[in-house]
Write a protein that holds these residues in place. Structure first.
Motif, PDB file in Angstrom:
ATOM      1  N   LYS A 111       0.847  -1.196   0.000  1.00 35.95           N
ATOM      2  CA  LYS A 111       0.000   0.000   0.000  1.00 35.95           C
ATOM      3  C   LYS A 111       0.876   1.238   0.000  1.00 35.95           C
ATOM      4  CE  LYS A 111      -3.596  -0.040   2.703  1.00 35.95           C
ATOM      5  NZ  LYS A 111      -4.443   0.060   3.926  1.00 35.95           N
ATOM      6  N   GLU A 112       0.468   2.245  -0.761  1.00 35.92           N
ATOM      7  CA  GLU A 112       1.227   3.496  -0.834  1.00 35.92           C
ATOM      8  C   GLU A 112       1.370   4.110   0.558  1.00 35.92           C
ATOM      9  OE1 GLU A 112       1.258   7.697  -3.348  1.00 35.92           O
ATOM     10  OE2 GLU A 112      -0.580   6.520  -3.171  1.00 35.92           O
ATOM     11  N   GLY A 113       2.593   4.440   0.929  1.00 33.74           N
ATOM     12  CA  GLY A 113       2.856   5.067   2.216  1.00 33.74           C
ATOM     13  C   GLY A 113       3.019   4.098   3.359  1.00 33.74           C
ATOM     14  N   SER A 162       0.974  -7.007   2.093  1.00 38.60           N
ATOM     15  CA  SER A 162       0.434  -7.247   0.770  1.00 38.60           C
ATOM     16  C   SER A 162      -1.077  -7.098   0.835  1.00 38.60           C
ATOM     17  CB  SER A 162       0.802  -8.650   0.275  1.00 38.60           C
ATOM     18  OG  SER A 162       0.205  -8.936  -0.969  1.00 38.60           O
ATOM     19  N   TYR A 163      -1.630  -6.337  -0.119  1.00 35.91           N
ATOM     20  CA  TYR A 163      -3.060  -6.080  -0.215  1.00 35.91           C
ATOM     21  C   TYR A 163      -3.530  -6.465  -1.618  1.00 35.91           C
ATOM     22  CZ  TYR A 163      -2.113  -3.191   3.914  1.00 35.91           C
ATOM     23  OH  TYR A 163      -1.714  -2.744   5.154  1.00 35.91           O
ATOM     24  N   VAL A 164      -4.834  -6.694  -1.761  1.00 33.07           N
ATOM     25  CA  VAL A 164      -5.398  -7.047  -3.060  1.00 33.07           C
ATOM     26  C   VAL A 164      -6.024  -5.799  -3.684  1.00 33.07           C
ATOM     27  CG1 VAL A 164      -7.099  -8.452  -4.283  1.00 33.07           C
ATOM     28  CG2 VAL A 164      -5.810  -9.433  -2.373  1.00 33.07           C
ATOM     29  N   TYR A 165      -5.717  -5.594  -4.969  1.00 33.57           N
ATOM     30  CA  TYR A 165      -6.258  -4.483  -5.738  1.00 33.57           C
ATOM     31  C   TYR A 165      -6.860  -5.024  -7.039  1.00 33.57           C
ATOM     32  CZ  TYR A 165      -3.060  -1.565  -2.905  1.00 33.57           C
ATOM     33  OH  TYR A 165      -2.380  -0.949  -1.891  1.00 33.57           O
ATOM     34  N   VAL A 166      -7.757  -4.222  -7.637  1.00 29.72           N
ATOM     35  CA  VAL A 166      -8.314  -4.542  -8.951  1.00 29.72           C
ATOM     36  C   VAL A 166      -8.212  -3.295  -9.823  1.00 29.72           C
ATOM     37  CG1 VAL A 166     -10.451  -5.062 -10.204  1.00 29.72           C
ATOM     38  CG2 VAL A 166      -9.865  -6.356  -8.161  1.00 29.72           C
ATOM     39  N   LYS A 198     -16.409  -6.664   1.090  1.00 30.77           N
ATOM     40  CA  LYS A 198     -16.860  -7.562   2.150  1.00 30.77           C
ATOM     41  C   LYS A 198     -16.178  -8.919   2.035  1.00 30.77           C
ATOM     42  CE  LYS A 198     -21.015  -9.616   4.172  1.00 30.77           C
ATOM     43  NZ  LYS A 198     -22.496  -9.760   4.067  1.00 30.77           N
ATOM     44  N   GLU A 199     -15.605  -9.385   3.162  1.00 32.35           N
ATOM     45  CA  GLU A 199     -14.850 -10.646   3.187  1.00 32.35           C
ATOM     46  C   GLU A 199     -15.660 -11.760   3.838  1.00 32.35           C
ATOM     47  OE1 GLU A 199     -10.399  -8.645   3.753  1.00 32.35           O
ATOM     48  OE2 GLU A 199     -11.078 -10.252   5.083  1.00 32.35           O
ATOM     49  N   LYS A 242      -7.952  -0.198  -7.561  1.00 32.51           N
ATOM     50  CA  LYS A 242      -8.902  -0.038  -6.467  1.00 32.51           C
ATOM     51  C   LYS A 242      -8.543  -1.017  -5.359  1.00 32.51           C
ATOM     52  CE  LYS A 242     -13.790  -0.661  -5.310  1.00 32.51           C
ATOM     53  NZ  LYS A 242     -15.135  -1.065  -5.811  1.00 32.51           N
ATOM     54  N   LEU A 243      -8.382  -0.516  -4.132  1.00 30.98           N
ATOM     55  CA  LEU A 243      -8.056  -1.364  -2.988  1.00 30.98           C
ATOM     56  C   LEU A 243      -9.267  -2.214  -2.608  1.00 30.98           C
ATOM     57  CD1 LEU A 243      -6.023  -2.125  -0.728  1.00 30.98           C
ATOM     58  CD2 LEU A 243      -7.028  -0.261   0.619  1.00 30.98           C
ATOM     59  N   ILE A 244      -9.080  -3.532  -2.512  1.00 28.30           N
ATOM     60  CA  ILE A 244     -10.171  -4.452  -2.176  1.00 28.30           C
ATOM     61  C   ILE A 244     -10.086  -4.892  -0.724  1.00 28.30           C
ATOM     62  CG2 ILE A 244     -11.320  -6.620  -2.777  1.00 28.30           C
ATOM     63  CD1 ILE A 244     -11.411  -4.418  -4.954  1.00 28.30           C
ATOM     64  N   THR A 245      -8.909  -5.284  -0.265  1.00 27.06           N
ATOM     65  CA  THR A 245      -8.743  -5.769   1.110  1.00 27.06           C
ATOM     66  C   THR A 245      -8.159  -4.661   1.981  1.00 27.06           C
ATOM     67  OG1 THR A 245      -6.545  -6.673   0.611  1.00 27.06           O
ATOM     68  CG2 THR A 245      -8.416  -8.151   0.353  1.00 27.06           C
ATOM     69  N   GLN A 246      -8.734  -4.488   3.151  1.00 24.61           N
ATOM     70  CA  GLN A 246      -8.253  -3.457   4.072  1.00 24.61           C
ATOM     71  C   GLN A 246      -7.177  -3.985   5.013  1.00 24.61           C
ATOM     72  OE1 GLN A 246      -9.275  -0.274   3.803  1.00 24.61           O
ATOM     73  NE2 GLN A 246     -10.524  -0.943   2.054  1.00 24.61           N
ATOM     74  N   GLU A 247      -7.064  -5.300   5.099  1.00 24.94           N
ATOM     75  CA  GLU A 247      -6.097  -5.902   6.020  1.00 24.94           C
ATOM     76  C   GLU A 247      -4.989  -6.612   5.252  1.00 24.94           C
ATOM     77  OE1 GLU A 247      -7.598  -7.866   9.625  1.00 24.94           O
ATOM     78  OE2 GLU A 247      -9.610  -7.491   8.841  1.00 24.94           O
ATOM     79  N   SER A 248      -3.853  -6.730   5.926  1.00 24.11           N
ATOM     80  CA  SER A 248      -2.676  -7.402   5.364  1.00 24.11           C
ATOM     81  C   SER A 248      -2.177  -8.425   6.375  1.00 24.11           C
ATOM     82  CB  SER A 248      -1.593  -6.352   5.079  1.00 24.11           C
ATOM     83  OG  SER A 248      -0.397  -6.964   4.670  1.00 24.11           O
ATOM     84  N   PRO A 249      -1.614  -9.563   5.904  1.00 18.66           N
ATOM     85  CA  PRO A 249      -1.317  -9.900   4.513  1.00 18.66           C
ATOM     86  C   PRO A 249      -2.522 -10.475   3.777  1.00 18.66           C
ATOM     87  CG  PRO A 249      -0.487 -11.626   5.932  1.00 18.66           C
ATOM     88  CD  PRO A 249      -1.023 -10.549   6.839  1.00 18.66           C
TER      89      PRO A 249
END
Length: 526
Positions: free
Chosen positions: A320-322, A327-331, A383-384, A340-347
């Protein structure tokens, strides 16, 4: 004086042999050894990356040899692998092809030979010292002379030489091994052919030729010991390969001294997508100049990325920037753009698209747990939903089948990593593979008929998939049956982490490793 003349004569013999350089394919030298009566030759078809070698010679035996040789100068440890086939059924039963390692191009040089004869006799043979008689272990293996082709591998590990063989589609089997303490570190290594008849010339085809130079591994199967080892690993060069499913023939379309990983096949069938240095690149399937894909501010992309079933969207995993690490999932659009950021949590490591093109499946750690589980997330609202609830072991590589009926994945509930599948809601879990290997990353062909996956050796932690291992790529019908070995290679992490089937299900792409590059890198932890 006589002694000086003998030394001078040996020097001239060696010099004349070394002077016969005529590069063919990846080999820098192409020459007859031992002055056979019938001259040999070699050619290389760059389109199919296949060698044709022809050679005469009375024999490779006793205290001198006659044969044709394609070879390179090489140092240290190595793994030599190729597919061999004699052309035609006529010839002496003891005509020979295979891999050869020699101390020099002198006809009486010390050597180690991984040999297949025309009658199917398969054996590791060696000459321990210059001028000594050739030896073998007398536990020779006979294959049917009707065998169409055969995989031959010769590995040097320190002073030990190991020969392995297989009929294509089968695991490699060790024929024999032998210590060669007097063989120098710098040797000649390459392909050979001998007709075993001074008045005859034999011909063979050789393909999938690979010379790999392994590095000292920092991996240890005991996790407690692994924690004490350095966090960096020597980098090996990479090859981007395409393999035909029908016959296992491979083509290298891109090489690098650095590290790239995990090809996806683009929907038009004309390009591949892969990650390198935290970015994504496309390259024509015929090879050429890579082009960087625009992924906006996401610049630490790892080897978990892939294309939606409708061919319009791309999912990536990256930092994520900054933020540091994670590791996060984007689309984003497949043509490139703002992710677009999909997951708010890592990893969170992406691995599959749902057939509705609205959901993705990934593996992640949640709520402070050190265990990875499989989750599904909606790309519109993020939503997960947890699809597995493991408290031990490891799961990875979830991927939907094209018909949407199953999610395939790898799991280790019993101490061995195997391929599993479940229904999209997480129910109906069933094991698909049952063997001693550690099997990872199942990828379903677009026509729904095949599962491709990577098999790691038995001596690794089943929850790990480290780089730089002797691995195989395997193919299993989705309807069940015995798996088939498609490729024998040096690789692991990054080889085939994501789906890399061609749209017509006739080809698959992957990354193999070659030899050491200059700079060590930190391994991705997962």
């Amino acid at each position: 004086m006589a002694k000086l003349l003998s030394i001078a004569l040996l020097f001239l013999i060696g010099s004349s042999a070394f002077a016969q350089t005529n590069p063919v394919g990846i080999f820098q030298n192409n020459a007859d050894v031992g002055k056979p009566k019938m001259t040999g030759s070699a050619t290389y078809d760059s389109n199919t990356q296949t060698y044709t070698i022809r050679g005469g010679g009375s024999n490779i035996w006793f205290n001198r040899d006659e044969f044709h040789y394609l070879y390179n100068h090489i140092q240290g440890d190595f793994i030599l692998t190729a597919h061999f086939e004699f052309m035609g059924q006529k010839g002496d039963p003891h005509r020979k092809i295979g891999w050869m390692v020699r101390e020099s191009a002198d006809e009486a040089a010390a050597s180690m030979n991984a040999v297949v004869h025309g009658d199917g006799l398969t054996v590791l043979q060696w000459r321990p010292l210059r001028g000594a008689f050739m030896r073998d272990p007398q536990d020779e293996i006979f294959y049917s002379k009707k065998t169409v082709f055969q995989v031959i591998q010769l590995e040097r590990s320190g002073k030990k030489m190991i020969m392995r063989v297989a009929n294509w589609g089968e695991p490699l089997q060790e024929v024999g091994s032998h210590e060669m303490p007097d063989l120098p570190d710098a040797v000649l290594a390459g392909l050979f052919i001998s007709s075993h008849n001074p008045d005859d010339v034999q011909e063979a085809k050789v393909w999938n030729v690979r010379i790999d130079k392994p590095v000292a591994s920092i991996y240890h199967p005991n996790p407690q010991i692994q924690k004490l080892l350095p966090k960096t690993q020597d980098v090996l060069g990479c090859r981007l390969e395409i393999m035909t499913i029908a016959d296992g023939k491979r083509k290298v379309i891109q090489e690098s001294s650095g590290k790239f990983e995990a090809p996806n096949w683009m929907p038009d069938g004309k390009k591949l997508l892969y990650n390198e240095g935290g970015a994504l690149f496309t390259i024509p399937v015929t090879g050429g100049t890579p082009e960087k894909l625009n992924t906006g501010t996401v610049s630490r992309i790892n080897n978990d990325h892939g294309i939606s079933f409708d061919g319009k969207q791309l999912a990536i995993s990256g930092g994520k920037e900054g933020a540091t690490g994670g590791s996060y999932v984007y689309v984003l659009p497949l043509t490139g753009g703002t992710p677009k950021l999909i997951t708010q949590e890592s990893p969170s490591y992406w691995h599959g698209w749902a057939t509705n093109n609205k959901d993705v499946v990934f593996v992640g750690q949640r709520n402070g747990s050190k265990i990875y589980n499989i989750y599904r997330a909606n790309i519109n609202n993020g939503k997960e939903e947890a699809l597995t609830k493991n408290t031990a072991g490891h799961v990875d590589g979830p991927e939907y089948s094209p018909d949407g009926k199953y999610i395939y994945y790898n799991a280790n509930p019993t101490g061995t990593m195997q391929i599993w599948r479940m229904k999209p809601d997480g129910s109906g879990k069933e094991q698909i593979t049952f063997d001693e290997n550690h099997n990872w990353f199942p990828h379903i062909s677009p026509d729904g008929k095949w599962i491709a996956y990577i098999s790691f050796p038995t001596d690794i932690d089943p929850n790990a998939h480290p780089s730089y291992q002797r691995v195989t790529l395997r193919l299993l019908p989705t309807t069940g049956g015995a798996p088939r070995v498609m490729a024998y290679l040096y690789g692991g992490q990054g080889t085939i982490n994501v789906n890399s089937w061609s749209p017509d299900s006739k080809f698959i792409s992957f990354v193999s490793n070659s030899e050491k590059a200059a700079t060590p890198i930190a391994e991705k932890a997962k």
